[in-house]
Design a protein around this motif. Structure first.
Motif, PDB file in Angstrom:
ATOM      1  N   TRP A  53       0.823  -1.200   0.000  1.00 14.81           N
ATOM      2  CA  TRP A  53       0.000   0.000   0.000  1.00 14.81           C
ATOM      3  C   TRP A  53       0.864   1.260   0.000  1.00 14.81           C
ATOM      4  CZ3 TRP A  53      -0.148   3.976   3.523  1.00 14.81           C
ATOM      5  CH2 TRP A  53      -1.182   4.894   3.355  1.00 14.81           C
ATOM      6  N   ALA A  54       1.866   1.286   0.864  1.00 15.47           N
ATOM      7  CA  ALA A  54       2.729   2.469   0.957  1.00 15.47           C
ATOM      8  C   ALA A  54       3.494   2.694  -0.344  1.00 15.47           C
ATOM      9  CB  ALA A  54       3.693   2.325   2.133  1.00 15.47           C
ATOM     10  N   ASP A  55       3.979   1.620  -0.952  1.00 21.55           N
ATOM     11  CA  ASP A  55       4.666   1.767  -2.241  1.00 21.55           C
ATOM     12  C   ASP A  55       3.708   2.288  -3.306  1.00 21.55           C
ATOM     13  OD1 ASP A  55       7.022   0.914  -1.094  1.00 21.55           O
ATOM     14  OD2 ASP A  55       6.976  -1.086  -2.001  1.00 21.55           O
ATOM     15  N   GLN A  56       2.478   1.811  -3.297  1.00 20.55           N
ATOM     16  CA  GLN A  56       1.478   2.323  -4.237  1.00 20.55           C
ATOM     17  C   GLN A  56       1.233   3.812  -3.988  1.00 20.55           C
ATOM     18  OE1 GLN A  56      -1.842  -0.221  -3.288  1.00 20.55           O
ATOM     19  NE2 GLN A  56      -1.306  -1.746  -4.843  1.00 20.55           N
ATOM     20  N   MET A  57       1.123   4.194  -2.732  1.00 22.73           N
ATOM     21  CA  MET A  57       0.866   5.590  -2.381  1.00 22.73           C
ATOM     22  C   MET A  57       2.016   6.487  -2.831  1.00 22.73           C
ATOM     23  SD  MET A  57      -1.335   7.680  -1.210  1.00 22.73           S
ATOM     24  CE  MET A  57      -2.519   6.734  -0.262  1.00 22.73           C
ATOM     25  N   MET A  59       4.280   5.876  -5.104  1.00 23.23           N
ATOM     26  CA  MET A  59       4.379   5.915  -6.567  1.00 23.23           C
ATOM     27  C   MET A  59       3.314   6.835  -7.162  1.00 23.23           C
ATOM     28  SD  MET A  59       6.874   4.374  -8.116  1.00 23.23           S
ATOM     29  CE  MET A  59       7.788   5.339  -6.927  1.00 23.23           C
ATOM     30  N   SER A  60       2.133   6.891  -6.549  1.00 22.76           N
ATOM     31  CA  SER A  60       1.092   7.796  -7.051  1.00 22.76           C
ATOM     32  C   SER A  60       1.497   9.255  -6.837  1.00 22.76           C
ATOM     33  CB  SER A  60      -0.258   7.510  -6.378  1.00 22.76           C
ATOM     34  OG  SER A  60      -0.294   7.972  -5.041  1.00 22.76           O
ATOM     35  N   ARG A  61       2.357   9.508  -5.892  1.00 24.04           N
ATOM     36  CA  ARG A  61       2.852  10.867  -5.646  1.00 24.04           C
ATOM     37  C   ARG A  61       4.021  11.205  -6.568  1.00 24.04           C
ATOM     38  NH1 ARG A  61       2.771   9.930   0.869  1.00 24.04           N
ATOM     39  NH2 ARG A  61       0.541  10.302   1.158  1.00 24.04           N
TER      40      ARG A  61
END
Length: 169
Positions: A53-57, A59-61
């Motif tokens: 989840w944190a990596d997805q977050m 990367m979205s930033r």
């Protein structure tokens, strides 16, 4: 402060660590993966889920073409109900991180950027380089918790020393 080569090294290290963790956990029952160990995100699977989840977050930033997760931090531990489901997304995310790092230029790691942080409940503007370092540090921090949970349950935790990472896999 940091370079694209640093990001590529850390993305490769992250993927190497995740492959080792997956291999070490393949024979562990779902019940044991979901057992609460008193870690910040409770269980082994909960912590693994939070890391994705944190990596997805992040990367979205860092790459606005990448969609942010549909859930907030409180829902981050429940993203993938099994090790197999987690493993498939982890493999994909490691590829995303590696491609992102491969395409970085030094200029991409300079200046500030802004994003909404659910953790503090507001828009944040910060220099990008420390935020990238934080993403990689966050991965290492929670893998340390995984290492402790694995050791506590009698599992052989993987080697984490960066200098022991194989040159190529």
């Amino acid at each position: 402060m940091i370079t694209p080569d640093y990001c590529r090294l850390m993305a490769r290290y992250n993927a190497w660590q995740n492959r080792q963790i997956e291999k070490a956990l393949q024979a562990v029952s779902l019940e044991d993966l979901k057992a609460d160990h008193g870690a910040f995100f409770g269980s082994i699977l909960g912590t693994l889920n939070h890391l994705v989840w944190a990596d997805q977050m992040w990367m979205s930033r860092f790459d606005r073409k990448f969609e942010k997760p549909e859930v907030g931090v409180k829902g981050s531990t429940e993203l993938f109900p099994t090790l197999g489901a987690w493993s498939a997304e982890r493999f994909r995310m490691d590829g995303v991180l590696s491609r992102w790092a491969a395409e970085l230029h030094a200029i991409d790691l300079t200046g500030s950027f802004s994003f909404y942080s659910g953790s503090v409940g507001c828009e944040v503007s910060r220099p990008i380089a420390p935020c990238v370092i934080h993403m990689f540090n966050h991965q290492t921090h929670h893998r340390g918790q995984l290492h402790a949970m694995m050791t506590k349950t009698g599992l052989e935790a993987p080697v984490t020393d960066l200098f022991l990472m194989p040159d190529e896999e």
